[in-house]
Design an enzyme around this catalytic site. Sequence first.
Site, PDB file in Angstrom:
ATOM      1  CG  ASP A   1       8.389  19.737  -8.698  1.00  0.00           C
ATOM      2  OD1 ASP A   1       9.473  19.361  -8.224  1.00  0.00           O
ATOM      3  OD2 ASP A   1       7.277  19.334  -8.306  1.00  0.00           O
TER       4      ASP A   1
ATOM      5  CB  SER B   1       2.225  30.403  -7.346  1.00  0.00           C
ATOM      6  OG  SER B   1       2.099  29.478  -6.297  1.00  0.00           O
TER       7      SER B   1
HETATM    8  N1  AR6 Z   1      14.007  27.541 -14.276  1.00  0.00           N
HETATM    9  C1  AR6 Z   1      13.409  28.635 -13.776  1.00  0.00           C
HETATM   10  N2  AR6 Z   1      12.076  28.871 -13.897  1.00  0.00           N
HETATM   11  C2  AR6 Z   1      11.350  27.943 -14.561  1.00  0.00           C
HETATM   12  C3  AR6 Z   1      11.904  26.766 -15.115  1.00  0.00           C
HETATM   13  C4  AR6 Z   1      13.310  26.573 -14.950  1.00  0.00           C
HETATM   14  N3  AR6 Z   1      13.925  25.500 -15.420  1.00  0.00           N
HETATM   15  N4  AR6 Z   1      10.894  26.056 -15.706  1.00  0.00           N
HETATM   16  C5  AR6 Z   1       9.759  26.770 -15.531  1.00  0.00           C
HETATM   17  N5  AR6 Z   1      10.024  27.910 -14.860  1.00  0.00           N
HETATM   18  P1  AR6 Z   1       5.664  26.172 -12.505  1.00  0.00           P
HETATM   19  P2  AR6 Z   1       3.910  26.647 -10.199  1.00  0.00           P
HETATM   20  C6  AR6 Z   1       9.122  28.989 -14.443  1.00  0.00           C
HETATM   21  O1  AR6 Z   1       4.514  25.757 -13.362  1.00  0.00           O
HETATM   22  O2  AR6 Z   1       3.118  27.630 -10.964  1.00  0.00           O
HETATM   23  C7  AR6 Z   1       4.572  21.563 -11.064  1.00  0.00           C
HETATM   24  O3  AR6 Z   1       3.961  20.530 -11.771  1.00  0.00           O
HETATM   25  C8  AR6 Z   1       7.791  29.128 -15.138  1.00  0.00           C
HETATM   26  O4  AR6 Z   1       7.937  29.832 -16.368  1.00  0.00           O
HETATM   27  O5  AR6 Z   1       6.940  25.408 -12.578  1.00  0.00           O
HETATM   28  O6  AR6 Z   1       4.341  26.993  -8.795  1.00  0.00           O
HETATM   29  C9  AR6 Z   1       4.616  21.291  -9.553  1.00  0.00           C
HETATM   30  O7  AR6 Z   1       4.820  19.907  -9.291  1.00  0.00           O
HETATM   31  C10 AR6 Z   1       6.986  29.915 -14.125  1.00  0.00           C
HETATM   32  O8  AR6 Z   1       7.227  31.321 -14.263  1.00  0.00           O
HETATM   33  O9  AR6 Z   1       5.272  26.190 -10.929  1.00  0.00           O
HETATM   34  C11 AR6 Z   1       3.274  21.756  -9.108  1.00  0.00           C
HETATM   35  O10 AR6 Z   1       2.286  20.776  -9.318  1.00  0.00           O
HETATM   36  C12 AR6 Z   1       7.574  29.472 -12.784  1.00  0.00           C
HETATM   37  O11 AR6 Z   1       8.768  28.746 -13.095  1.00  0.00           O
HETATM   38  C13 AR6 Z   1       3.011  22.946  -9.993  1.00  0.00           C
HETATM   39  O12 AR6 Z   1       3.768  22.739 -11.174  1.00  0.00           O
HETATM   40  C14 AR6 Z   1       6.659  28.579 -11.972  1.00  0.00           C
HETATM   41  O13 AR6 Z   1       5.965  27.699 -12.852  1.00  0.00           O
HETATM   42  C15 AR6 Z   1       3.490  24.230  -9.369  1.00  0.00           C
HETATM   43  O14 AR6 Z   1       3.080  25.304 -10.161  1.00  0.00           O
END
Ligand code: AR6
Length: 178
Positions: free
Chosen positions: A42, A125
């Site tokens: 995000d 997630s």
């Molecule tokens: N490109 C692709 N995947 C990514 C990237 C990227 N640039 N960066 C991280 N990931 P998360 P959630 C992966 O924590 O668990 C935020 O603060 C990461 O390795 O981004 O759904 C939101 O505002 C992981 O496998 O999302 C919410 O508050 C995946 O993306 C909360 O985090 C999801 O990790 C949502 O948590």
Amino acid sequence: MASYPPKLIDRLFVRRGDITLERVDAIVNAANPSLLGGGGVDGAIHRAAGPGLLDECRRIGGCNPGEARITGAYNLSARHIIHTPGPVYRGGSSGEREILRASYANSMTLVKEYSLRSVAFPAISTGVYGYPAADACEVAVRTVLDFMLDTGYLADVYFILYDSINYTIYNNFIESLR
Ligand code: AR6
């Protein structure tokens, strides 16, 4: 468990990397219910898209877990961003699976409504929200395939995995469906 025709499985692609760089019709953001940005993917999407995205998200006014909203993509190469808050994982018996399924299904519904040909998903997630990666992968892949099977609407679906563990999990799971 449903088995899927090869022509559907052939529309799925697994890549390792940063989703903000994808040139597709839409990238999906693992958002939070405020839609006002955060960490993880995000944060990366908001940084890369620029401040216009935050303005548009502010006007939307929020989104419940499992629902999805579509915006412009501003400075990104993609054309749209689909924002969906996944579930916070609390052990697995609080409806997490249904909410995660809804995030993927409602995102695909927008893909169809906007006649998009390609979409890229992160592993929703599985970061801050703590959903176990292998279970989340199964929900993601099956929900997308079920959507294409049920609606007949086919798109190229890219799963963009940031870390090598998720990348391996997705490759192995999709291979197991062939
Ligand atoms: N490109 C692709 N995947 C990514 C990237 C990227 N640039 N960066 C991280 N990931 P998360 P959630 C992966 O924590 O668990 C935020 O603060 C990461 O390795 O981004 O759904 C939101 O505002 C992981 O496998 O999302 C919410 O508050 C995946 O993306 C909360 O985090 C999801 O990790 C949502 O948590």
